[in-house]
Design an enzyme around this catalytic site. Structure first.
Site: not given
Length: 298
Positions: A151, A245
């Site tokens: 993240r 991601r």
């Protein structure tokens, strides 16, 4: 008690005891602040006394302000947590939040970018950087998102003491959960290139990625750099830093990674959060089929 007293106690609980992310703390504090402004409370006990019908009326007013289903659901979740906390503060440890069900949400699938697009974005942010070291910095951060599944907050939390990066990196994710992620050679090289170019001294306890004045890098700067690169490459608005991601997870799953391993790499608390990528992979497969099969072509 004043509104400020309620909010400070709530903030301390979320930060020090629940270890919530800064984004979650801001959202939960905002929700509590709006409720406290809607109706004046003098004690924790009065907050605990909020029942389902009253909470429903409050949320109806929020919806009248233009909130959609997703925002209402988030608001309800934050308020339930706040009311339950109020019960603890009032000494009513058996107290629970009103049993109120939120609106049904249609769960959308993450939209990954292709491996080529992920690489192109990383190179484009490097080319578009106002200075060479800023371009190298943004490229290194985006490669951490795509190549290691981090993240943004996790990438920006890397400290000088973590350098030089090895084959793995220990990351503290949501809920203070620690996990180990592999670091590919291209990522290590990108970070090393940035560190060599960075004009600011990097301390052992300070962040590796810094802003133009040498302070901690604001996540918004990475989002801005990604947006500029996305426009330059003609990519859709769904090509965000977090989409990198998603791409990390989708591409690993497509290459044969099992769900349990992927869960560990992503730092998901439950397998259910990871299983969404099986749907993404299936959707990608069907798109490829439709584009390639002669009977599907027009």
């Amino acid at each position: 008690m004043t509104e400020a007293d309620f909010l400070e106690a709530w903030r301390e609980h979320l930060t020090d005891h629940r270890h919530r992310s800064p984004h979650t703390v801001r959202a939960y504090l905002s929700a509590a602040s709006r409720l406290l402004a809607f109706r004046k409370f003098a004690s924790w006990g009065q907050i605990t006394a909020i029942d389902g019908p009253e909470l429903r009326r409050y949320l109806a007013r929020r919806r009248a302000d233009g909130l959609g289903n997703a925002s209402v659901a988030r608001e309800l979740s934050a308020l339930k947590a706040f009311i339950a906390f109020a019960g603890q503060q009032a000494g009513r440890h058996d107290a629970t939040a009103p049993r109120l069900r939120g609106p049904r949400l249609k769960k959308g699938l993450p939209r990954p970018v292709s491996p080529d697009d992920a690489r192109n974005v990383a190179e484009m942010v490097s080319a578009l950087g106002q200075q060479d070291w800023i371009g190298a910095r943004d490229r290194a951060v985006l490669l951490l998102l795509y190549g290691a599944g981090l993240r943004i907050a996790e990438a920006l939390s890397i400290k000088g003491g973590d350098l030089p990066l090895g084959e793995t990196l220990s990351v503290i994710g949501k809920g203070r959960k620690q996990r180990i992620v592999p670091i590919l050679p291209i990522i290590r090289e990108a970070v090393e290139d940035y560190v060599e170019r960075c004009p600011w001294p990097l301390s052992k306890d300070g962040p590796v990625f810094v802003g133009v004045k040498g302070g901690p890098l604001n996540p918004g700067m990475i989002q801005k750099a990604m947006a500029q690169a996305r426009k330059a490459l003609g990519l859709p608005a769904t090509a965000t830093p977090h989409a990198l991601r998603h791409s990390f997870a989708t591409h690993l799953l497509g290459a044969g990674a099992d769900l349990r391993s992927l869960q560990e790499l992503l730092g998901h608390a439950s397998l259910g959060s990871t299983q969404i990528y099986t749907k993404v992979d299936t959707a990608t497969l069907l798109d490829s089929y439709r584009n390639a099969h002669p009977r599907e072509k027009k």
